[in-house]
Scaffold this motif. Structure first.
Motif, PDB file in Angstrom:
ATOM      1  N   ASP A   8     -21.475 -14.228  32.102  1.00  0.00           N
ATOM      2  CA  ASP A   8     -21.214 -12.906  31.521  1.00  0.00           C
ATOM      3  C   ASP A   8     -22.539 -12.390  30.947  1.00  0.00           C
ATOM      4  O   ASP A   8     -22.915 -12.689  29.814  1.00  0.00           O
ATOM      5  N   SER A  49     -23.482  -9.605  29.918  1.00  0.00           N
ATOM      6  CA  SER A  49     -23.445  -8.681  28.765  1.00  0.00           C
ATOM      7  C   SER A  49     -23.620  -9.431  27.433  1.00  0.00           C
ATOM      8  O   SER A  49     -24.058  -8.848  26.439  1.00  0.00           O
ATOM      9  N   LYS A  50     -23.305 -10.736  27.449  1.00  0.00           N
ATOM     10  CA  LYS A  50     -23.461 -11.521  26.205  1.00  0.00           C
ATOM     11  C   LYS A  50     -24.935 -11.717  25.833  1.00  0.00           C
ATOM     12  O   LYS A  50     -25.249 -12.158  24.735  1.00  0.00           O
ATOM     13  N   ILE A  56     -27.321  -9.262  26.100  1.00  0.00           N
ATOM     14  CA  ILE A  56     -27.977  -7.984  25.780  1.00  0.00           C
ATOM     15  C   ILE A  56     -27.680  -7.692  24.311  1.00  0.00           C
ATOM     16  O   ILE A  56     -26.510  -7.675  23.902  1.00  0.00           O
ATOM     17  N   SER A  94     -27.838  -5.064  21.025  1.00  0.00           N
ATOM     18  CA  SER A  94     -27.812  -3.607  20.814  1.00  0.00           C
ATOM     19  C   SER A  94     -28.250  -3.271  19.396  1.00  0.00           C
ATOM     20  O   SER A  94     -27.733  -3.860  18.441  1.00  0.00           O
ATOM     21  N   ARG A  96     -30.821  -0.960  23.863  1.00  0.00           N
ATOM     22  CA  ARG A  96     -30.271  -2.130  24.550  1.00  0.00           C
ATOM     23  C   ARG A  96     -31.430  -3.070  24.872  1.00  0.00           C
ATOM     24  O   ARG A  96     -32.277  -2.752  25.716  1.00  0.00           O
ATOM     25  N   ILE A 139     -29.846  -2.875  33.564  1.00  0.00           N
ATOM     26  CA  ILE A 139     -28.895  -2.058  32.791  1.00  0.00           C
ATOM     27  C   ILE A 139     -28.947  -0.599  33.236  1.00  0.00           C
ATOM     28  O   ILE A 139     -30.037  -0.039  33.402  1.00  0.00           O
ATOM     29  N   LEU A 187     -25.628  -4.522  34.879  1.00  0.00           N
ATOM     30  CA  LEU A 187     -24.700  -4.110  33.824  1.00  0.00           C
ATOM     31  C   LEU A 187     -24.699  -2.603  33.662  1.00  0.00           C
ATOM     32  O   LEU A 187     -25.719  -1.947  33.893  1.00  0.00           O
ATOM     33  N   TYR A 211     -23.464   0.517  30.830  1.00  0.00           N
ATOM     34  CA  TYR A 211     -22.936   0.866  29.497  1.00  0.00           C
ATOM     35  C   TYR A 211     -22.598   2.348  29.462  1.00  0.00           C
ATOM     36  O   TYR A 211     -23.187   3.126  30.197  1.00  0.00           O
TER      37      TYR A 211
END
Ligand SMILES: O=P(O)(O)OC[C@H]1O[C@H](OP(=O)(O)OP(=O)(O)O)[C@H](O)[C@@H]1O
Ligand SMILES: Nc1ncnc2[nH]cnc12
Length: 172
Positions: A4, A6-7, A9, A11, A23, A150, A170, A172
């Protein structure tokens, strides 16, 4: 095992100025297994397009593009900011989510007809990638793909690269 991403990145609100949600890819880069897995996804995308050369904008485009170039055994040419590249260069200017700037590329960076992948860490308004693409095309390179870690969808950078094959890890 699937990762995963996204874990990895982070913010940060209001960086580098109020209103920007920054990000940060640093946690992804700091984990060798995750950095390699992310790189391998772009390598697969590049292999399918017979990429012969990679161009990435300063500074984070280098971090994404260089390991892909190494894995494929192709060259990497940096699109750099003002007063960084010696010798004969071409210039393209662009607007950013914050600020305005120019990028430069060596006139020998890309050969006419060469199949080029353009890489960066993040697609926001698309100004940076658009300038990088224009530099490559000015030299006669064929942009066969654009690849990011991203995409910030709200900023509609995708419209600037709609004519090109696109990869992002990814959104967002
Ligand atoms: O799609 P855009 O609106 O053009 O924004 C994306 C660009 O902005 C950031 O770079 P920045 O110019 O902050 O430089 P850096 O990589 O040197 O931090 C990022 O690394 C992309 O290159
Ligand atoms: N929101 C954002 N986070 C990280 N890098 C960026 N470059 C442009 N916009 C950005």
């Amino acid at each position: 095992m699937s990762i995963d991403f996204s874990k990895y990145i982070a913010s940060y609100p209001d960086f580098p100025e109020p209103g920007i949600l920054f990000r940060d890819i640093s946690p992804l880069l700091e984990n060798g297994e995750v950095y390699r897995a992310a790189t391998d996804k772009i390598v697969d995308f590049a292999r399918e397009r017979n990429v012969e050369m990679i161009v990435g904008p300063e500074a984070r485009g280098f971090i994404v593009g260089c390991p892909v170039a190494y894995k494929l055994g192709v060259g990497f040419s940096p699109a750099r900011k003002k007063n960084k590249l010696p010798g004969e260069t071409i210039e393209e200017s662009y607007g950013l989510e914050y600020g305005k700037s120019s990028l430069y590329l060596r006139t020998n960076a890309v050969k006419p007809g060469q199949r080029v992948l353009v890489t960066d860490d993040l697609l926001a308004t698309g100004g940076t990638i658009d300038a990088t693409i224009r530099l490559v095309e000015k030299l006669g390179g064929i942009v066969v793909g654009t690849a990011f870690l991203i995409e910030l969808s709200d900023l509609k950078g995708r419209e600037k690269v709609k004519d090109y094959d696109f990869f992002t890890l990814l959104k967002y």
